[in-house]
Design a protein around this motif. Structure first.
Motif, PDB file in Angstrom:
ATOM      1  N   LEU A  47      -3.149 -12.422   9.499  1.00 55.27           N
ATOM      2  CA  LEU A  47      -1.885 -12.273   9.505  1.00 55.27           C
ATOM      3  C   LEU A  47      -1.690 -11.722   8.230  1.00 55.27           C
ATOM      4  O   LEU A  47      -0.629 -10.755   8.128  1.00 55.27           O
ATOM      5  CB  LEU A  47      -1.117 -13.635   9.684  1.00 55.27           C
ATOM      6  N   LEU A  48      -1.974 -12.041   7.037  1.00 56.49           N
ATOM      7  CA  LEU A  48      -1.788 -11.596   5.909  1.00 56.49           C
ATOM      8  C   LEU A  48      -2.082 -10.138   5.613  1.00 56.49           C
ATOM      9  O   LEU A  48      -1.243  -9.377   5.131  1.00 56.49           O
ATOM     10  CB  LEU A  48      -2.642 -12.251   4.622  1.00 56.49           C
ATOM     11  N   ILE A  49      -3.194  -9.501   6.154  1.00 51.91           N
ATOM     12  CA  ILE A  49      -3.762  -8.330   6.200  1.00 51.91           C
ATOM     13  C   ILE A  49      -2.747  -7.478   6.736  1.00 51.91           C
ATOM     14  O   ILE A  49      -2.358  -6.430   6.683  1.00 51.91           O
ATOM     15  CB  ILE A  49      -5.280  -8.239   6.709  1.00 51.91           C
ATOM     16  N   ILE A  50      -2.503  -7.901   8.230  1.00 49.86           N
ATOM     17  CA  ILE A  50      -1.341  -7.142   9.049  1.00 49.86           C
ATOM     18  C   ILE A  50      -0.113  -6.890   8.213  1.00 49.86           C
ATOM     19  O   ILE A  50       0.378  -5.951   8.237  1.00 49.86           O
ATOM     20  CB  ILE A  50      -1.327  -7.879  10.362  1.00 49.86           C
ATOM     21  N   ASN A  51       0.312  -7.786   7.684  1.00 44.28           N
ATOM     22  CA  ASN A  51       1.739  -7.886   7.153  1.00 44.28           C
ATOM     23  C   ASN A  51       1.731  -6.983   5.884  1.00 44.28           C
ATOM     24  O   ASN A  51       2.856  -6.528   5.394  1.00 44.28           O
ATOM     25  CB  ASN A  51       2.344  -9.276   6.454  1.00 44.28           C
ATOM     26  N   VAL A  52       0.499  -6.870   5.115  1.00 39.45           N
ATOM     27  CA  VAL A  52       0.411  -6.103   4.043  1.00 39.45           C
ATOM     28  C   VAL A  52       0.052  -4.701   4.249  1.00 39.45           C
ATOM     29  O   VAL A  52       0.451  -3.583   3.586  1.00 39.45           O
ATOM     30  CB  VAL A  52      -0.457  -6.776   2.952  1.00 39.45           C
ATOM     31  N   PHE A  53      -0.877  -4.607   5.086  1.00 36.95           N
ATOM     32  CA  PHE A  53      -1.985  -3.190   4.975  1.00 36.95           C
ATOM     33  C   PHE A  53      -1.452  -2.626   6.302  1.00 36.95           C
ATOM     34  O   PHE A  53      -2.074  -1.290   6.461  1.00 36.95           O
ATOM     35  CB  PHE A  53      -3.413  -3.473   4.899  1.00 36.95           C
ATOM     36  N   SER A  54      -0.972  -3.264   7.398  1.00 44.97           N
ATOM     37  CA  SER A  54      -0.595  -2.210   8.671  1.00 44.97           C
ATOM     38  C   SER A  54       0.266  -1.139   8.420  1.00 44.97           C
ATOM     39  O   SER A  54       1.112  -1.207   7.335  1.00 44.97           O
ATOM     40  CB  SER A  54      -0.352  -3.256   9.646  1.00 44.97           C
ATOM     41  N   GLN A  55       0.643  -0.344   9.666  1.00 44.46           N
ATOM     42  CA  GLN A  55       1.247   0.889   9.295  1.00 44.46           C
ATOM     43  C   GLN A  55       2.781   0.318   9.292  1.00 44.46           C
ATOM     44  O   GLN A  55       3.685   1.255   9.184  1.00 44.46           O
ATOM     45  CB  GLN A  55       1.189   1.646  10.625  1.00 44.46           C
ATOM     46  N   SER A  56       3.154  -0.943   9.738  1.00 42.81           N
ATOM     47  CA  SER A  56       4.479  -1.337   9.481  1.00 42.81           C
ATOM     48  C   SER A  56       4.664  -2.507   8.465  1.00 42.81           C
ATOM     49  O   SER A  56       5.594  -3.246   8.362  1.00 42.81           O
ATOM     50  CB  SER A  56       4.735  -2.079  10.990  1.00 42.81           C
ATOM     51  N   GLY A  57       3.475  -2.599   7.727  1.00 44.25           N
ATOM     52  CA  GLY A  57       3.452  -3.637   6.785  1.00 44.25           C
ATOM     53  C   GLY A  57       4.290  -3.502   5.481  1.00 44.25           C
ATOM     54  O   GLY A  57       4.995  -2.386   5.390  1.00 44.25           O
ATOM     55  N   ILE A  58       4.038  -4.231   4.521  1.00 45.95           N
ATOM     56  CA  ILE A  58       4.723  -3.898   3.068  1.00 45.95           C
ATOM     57  C   ILE A  58       4.372  -2.797   2.275  1.00 45.95           C
ATOM     58  O   ILE A  58       5.222  -2.324   2.000  1.00 45.95           O
ATOM     59  CB  ILE A  58       4.380  -5.249   2.225  1.00 45.95           C
ATOM     60  N   LEU A  59       3.109  -2.484   2.333  1.00 47.92           N
ATOM     61  CA  LEU A  59       2.819  -1.334   1.572  1.00 47.92           C
ATOM     62  C   LEU A  59       3.281   0.003   2.191  1.00 47.92           C
ATOM     63  O   LEU A  59       3.575   0.907   1.654  1.00 47.92           O
ATOM     64  CB  LEU A  59       1.256  -1.153   1.581  1.00 47.92           C
ATOM     65  N   SER A  60       3.336   0.017   3.474  1.00 50.99           N
ATOM     66  CA  SER A  60       3.890   1.324   4.247  1.00 50.99           C
ATOM     67  C   SER A  60       5.129   1.380   3.988  1.00 50.99           C
ATOM     68  O   SER A  60       5.792   2.692   3.911  1.00 50.99           O
ATOM     69  CB  SER A  60       3.760   0.900   5.941  1.00 50.99           C
ATOM     70  N   ARG A  61       6.118   0.344   4.168  1.00 54.53           N
ATOM     71  CA  ARG A  61       7.425   0.386   3.832  1.00 54.53           C
ATOM     72  C   ARG A  61       7.693   0.606   2.518  1.00 54.53           C
ATOM     73  O   ARG A  61       8.645   1.465   2.314  1.00 54.53           O
ATOM     74  CB  ARG A  61       8.252  -1.070   4.348  1.00 54.53           C
ATOM     75  N   LEU A  62       7.098   0.154   1.704  1.00 53.21           N
ATOM     76  CA  LEU A  62       7.208   0.602  -0.179  1.00 53.21           C
ATOM     77  C   LEU A  62       7.065   1.857  -0.173  1.00 53.21           C
ATOM     78  O   LEU A  62       7.680   2.625  -0.912  1.00 53.21           O
ATOM     79  CB  LEU A  62       6.351  -0.491  -0.653  1.00 53.21           C
ATOM     80  N   SER A  63       5.993   2.457   0.458  1.00 56.74           N
ATOM     81  CA  SER A  63       5.582   4.028   0.059  1.00 56.74           C
ATOM     82  C   SER A  63       6.598   4.710   0.953  1.00 56.74           C
ATOM     83  O   SER A  63       7.081   5.846   0.449  1.00 56.74           O
ATOM     84  CB  SER A  63       4.381   4.326   0.883  1.00 56.74           C
ATOM     85  N   TYR A  64       7.321   4.139   1.874  1.00 64.42           N
ATOM     86  CA  TYR A  64       8.281   4.951   2.734  1.00 64.42           C
ATOM     87  C   TYR A  64       9.741   4.917   1.724  1.00 64.42           C
ATOM     88  O   TYR A  64      10.252   6.019   1.598  1.00 64.42           O
ATOM     89  CB  TYR A  64       8.683   4.414   4.133  1.00 64.42           C
ATOM     90  N   HIS A  65       9.881   3.900   1.132  1.00 63.82           N
ATOM     91  CA  HIS A  65      11.084   3.826   0.504  1.00 63.82           C
ATOM     92  C   HIS A  65      11.033   4.615  -0.989  1.00 63.82           C
ATOM     93  O   HIS A  65      11.807   5.064  -1.482  1.00 63.82           O
ATOM     94  CB  HIS A  65      11.629   2.504   0.057  1.00 63.82           C
ATOM     95  N   LEU A  66       9.764   4.601  -1.399  1.00 63.58           N
ATOM     96  CA  LEU A  66       9.450   5.655  -2.578  1.00 63.58           C
ATOM     97  C   LEU A  66       9.196   6.853  -2.443  1.00 63.58           C
ATOM     98  O   LEU A  66       8.958   7.784  -3.260  1.00 63.58           O
ATOM     99  CB  LEU A  66       8.292   4.869  -3.143  1.00 63.58           C
ATOM    100  N   ASP A  67       9.538   7.558  -1.007  1.00 62.74           N
ATOM    101  CA  ASP A  67       9.427   8.895  -0.575  1.00 62.74           C
ATOM    102  C   ASP A  67       8.083   9.324  -0.686  1.00 62.74           C
ATOM    103  O   ASP A  67       7.680  10.565  -0.960  1.00 62.74           O
ATOM    104  CB  ASP A  67      10.362   9.749  -1.489  1.00 62.74           C
ATOM    105  N   ILE A  68       6.912   8.575  -0.769  1.00 60.58           N
ATOM    106  CA  ILE A  68       5.525   8.944  -0.767  1.00 60.58           C
ATOM    107  C   ILE A  68       5.326   9.327   0.945  1.00 60.58           C
ATOM    108  O   ILE A  68       4.409  10.338   0.927  1.00 60.58           O
ATOM    109  CB  ILE A  68       4.805   7.662  -1.183  1.00 60.58           C
ATOM    110  N   ILE A  69       5.565   8.792   1.600  1.00 53.71           N
ATOM    111  CA  ILE A  69       5.613   9.199   2.989  1.00 53.71           C
ATOM    112  C   ILE A  69       6.917   9.436   3.692  1.00 53.71           C
ATOM    113  O   ILE A  69       7.834   8.954   3.300  1.00 53.71           O
ATOM    114  CB  ILE A  69       4.656   8.150   3.752  1.00 53.71           C
ATOM    115  N   HIS A  70       7.009  10.446   4.810  1.00 49.57           N
ATOM    116  CA  HIS A  70       8.281  10.414   5.366  1.00 49.57           C
ATOM    117  C   HIS A  70       8.569   9.461   6.552  1.00 49.57           C
ATOM    118  O   HIS A  70       9.718   9.391   6.863  1.00 49.57           O
ATOM    119  CB  HIS A  70       8.234  11.831   5.757  1.00 49.57           C
ATOM    120  N   ASN A  71       7.603   9.016   7.156  1.00 50.83           N
ATOM    121  CA  ASN A  71       7.588   8.083   8.294  1.00 50.83           C
ATOM    122  C   ASN A  71       6.481   7.004   8.072  1.00 50.83           C
ATOM    123  O   ASN A  71       5.499   7.357   7.559  1.00 50.83           O
ATOM    124  CB  ASN A  71       7.731   8.519   9.553  1.00 50.83           C
TER     125      ASN A  71
END
Length: 292
Positions: free
Chosen positions: A115-139
């Motif tokens: 569950l920890l790995i899913i919440n952090v590393f999945s495409q809907s996880g923390i790192l994905s959302r952080l990258s989106y808010h920092l404009d590293i990715i567009h979606n």
């Protein structure tokens, strides 16, 4: 008086019962792997299931996948565990209470790790959302797939989360108790700290490093939960494939599962034997008679 005589036998009774059940299940599974399963109408001894398993493409893919996951995760865990042990020993942090936090990942259940790995590393996880808010990715779909991927990165990350602390706690116990005068003598004779580490400290810790590698390799090779929760649809790891064959609606598939179980048991026994021989050799080095 009678109780005192029977006490040792009473104390080992639970373990004895578990051993009997284990041996019965092992023998029963071995018999079924040879095609003897009366409940499914199979009564003739045959090696056909072994032959089919080793010629099936999905089985060989599962075997290589499990070996790949175990080897990669174990090697990385050992390397990082040794480096953390060296840093902890040199800094003295190993003596502090905060160092005991390393035990937390080991204690946590496998499902929590997944569950920890899913919440952090999945495409809907923390790192994905952080990258989106920092404009590293567009979606969020642009985030690299680290979970449920064919490279099994999510599975390896979950194993590293649990295995690195284990290797560290095993190795640092030896490393922190090595006489510092040995390294100091080498440095006084002209060796650098790095050379002293590789020529003195590391060889003294090598038995514990090897045994920890064997333990984490055997664990990751036979584990079911994390590959089941984080693995790709295809190929599946060997334990997951075994589970699917065992739960197949057609009872005639049960021997396939037992063949896979026999394969994993054989590899586990081989690793246990290697571990035993290493332990026996280490005991002889410190003067313990292993023949007693």
């Amino acid at each position: 008086m009678i109780y005192s005589k029977l006490k040792p036998y009473i104390m080992v009774l639970p373990v004895s019962l578990l051993m009997v059940l284990f041996i019965y299940a092992l023998i029963n599974g071995l018999i079924q792997s040879f095609g003897i399963l009366p409940a499914a109408g199979l009564t003739k001894f045959t090696l056909l299931y072994y032959k089919e398993i080793f010629t099936r493409r999905d089985m060989m893919s599962s075997l290589f996948l499990s070996l790949y996951i175990s080897l990669v995760s174990s090697l990385i865990a050992v390397i990082l565990g040794v480096l953390i042990s060296a840093a902890a020993s040199a800094s003295g942090i190993v003596k502090k209470r905060s160092f005991q936090l390393l035990k937390v990942p080991i204690i946590l259940p496998h499902t929590v790790s997944a569950l920890l790995i899913i919440n952090v590393f999945s495409q809907s996880g923390i790192l994905s959302r952080l990258s989106y808010h920092l404009d590293i990715i567009h979606n969020q779909q642009q985030f690299i797939s680290l979970v449920f991927d064919k490279g099994s990165i999510g599975i390896i990350l979950a194993y590293l989360w649990k295995e690195i602390p284990f290797v560290t706690l095993v190795v640092v116990t030896i490393m922190a108790n090595i006489d510092s005068s040995l390294g100091e003598a080498a440095i006084n004779l002209g060796a650098t700290r790095l050379k002293a580490f590789f020529n003195i400290t590391l060889p003294l810790c090598l038995p514990s490093i090897v045994t920890s590698f064997i333990i984490v390799f055997a664990y990751s090779f036979g584990a079911f939960e994390i590959p089941f929760l984080l693995g790709a649809t295809s190929p599946k790891s060997l334990p997951v494939l075994t589970y699917l064959e065992y739960t197949h609606p057609d009872l005639a598939h049960r021997p396939y599962a037992m063949v896979l179980n026999s394969l994993m048991t054989t590899i586990s026994v081989l690793l246990t034997y290697i571990y035993y021989k290493i332990l026996q050799r280490n005991l002889k080095k410190v003067g313990v008679d292993t023949n007693e």
